[in-house]
Enzyme design. Sequence first.
Site: not given
Ligand code: NAD
Length: 278
Positions: A49, A54, A79, A112
């Site tokens: 994704d 990004y 997106k 997005h």
């Molecule tokens: P997430 O909830 O996936 O959290 C990611 C963070 O959690 C990592 O950076 C790390 O610090 C921690 N983490 C991950 N695995 C872990 C583990 N096993 N143990 C401990 N800590 C851990 O948050 P995200 O990155 O904001 O969201 C995931 C994906 O969603 C993004 O990469 C993106 O592709 C998408 N996204 C989309 C939108 C949108 O507006 N459509 C907005 C934000 C994110």
Amino acid sequence: MVKSIKDTITLNNGVEIPQHGFGVYLITDEKNGYEAINKALEVGYHAFDTAQFYENEALLGKILSESNVKRDELFITTKVANYNQGYDSTLSTVEQSLKDLHIDQIDLLLVHWPSKRRFFETWKAMEKLYNEKLVKAIGVSNYEIHHLEELAANSEIKPVIDQVECHPYLTQEKIKEYADKNHIAFQAWSPLGRGAVLNDPIIRIIAEHHNKSSAQIIIRWHLQKGNVVIPKSSTPSRIEENANVYDFSLTEEEVKIIDALNKDERTGDDPDALWFQM
Ligand code: NAD
């Protein structure tokens, strides 16, 4: 019941999306990108994704095209960025996304964020890209129920998915119920609450009981609820950990206990606040 990271959900146009994908937000550094994305492929992720916003479509495209996983086994979502919304700019920037991603068809293209001013222009352009088979499926992100209703009343093609912020502190039951009723898949972004939910004491107790980590419990909770989920990590050991959620199940009661942690608490923007500005 979900059995493997290869399990898919059938979208309303017949396209299959892996239920468990890998988010690449903030993975922009080349060295870390190779390490993280190759690790994700190694542990079985086939869905990625990304987004124009990004600024890593080219990096992701390069790494995936160099990998030994065949294109038809991959599922790539991108997106249209807020600053690229509008009819002509959606068409021209998606053409650039295709080039950057090294592909001739995007599996899933999302708006997005909903834009009040360019709401229909962007969607019309996405319908054209879909009809021309440059994208396999079109959907939305950060759409509240009223945005979905407005789109349904004034468009030809229905979105296949709504990708919204969702985790145990923001369960989004109303949007999920609306999406289910209207055959729109429900996808959770920031599924771990950007780390904020990992220290929750109740989740920790459930994690200890299953001998799993909090992250694994939360990912399993999403999967058992039928959410399409895209956790992100750039740390190889965590990428492996987050994929390793197929050797246990939560009981129905545990799923309900996690549901009850909801406090409607966002880590990101409120779509309606942005909607009135854009
Ligand atoms: P997430 O909830 O996936 O959290 C990611 C963070 O959690 C990592 O950076 C790390 O610090 C921690 N983490 C991950 N695995 C872990 C583990 N096993 N143990 C401990 N800590 C851990 O948050 P995200 O990155 O904001 O969201 C995931 C994906 O969603 C993004 O990469 C993106 O592709 C998408 N996204 C989309 C939108 C949108 O507006 N459509 C907005 C934000 C994110």
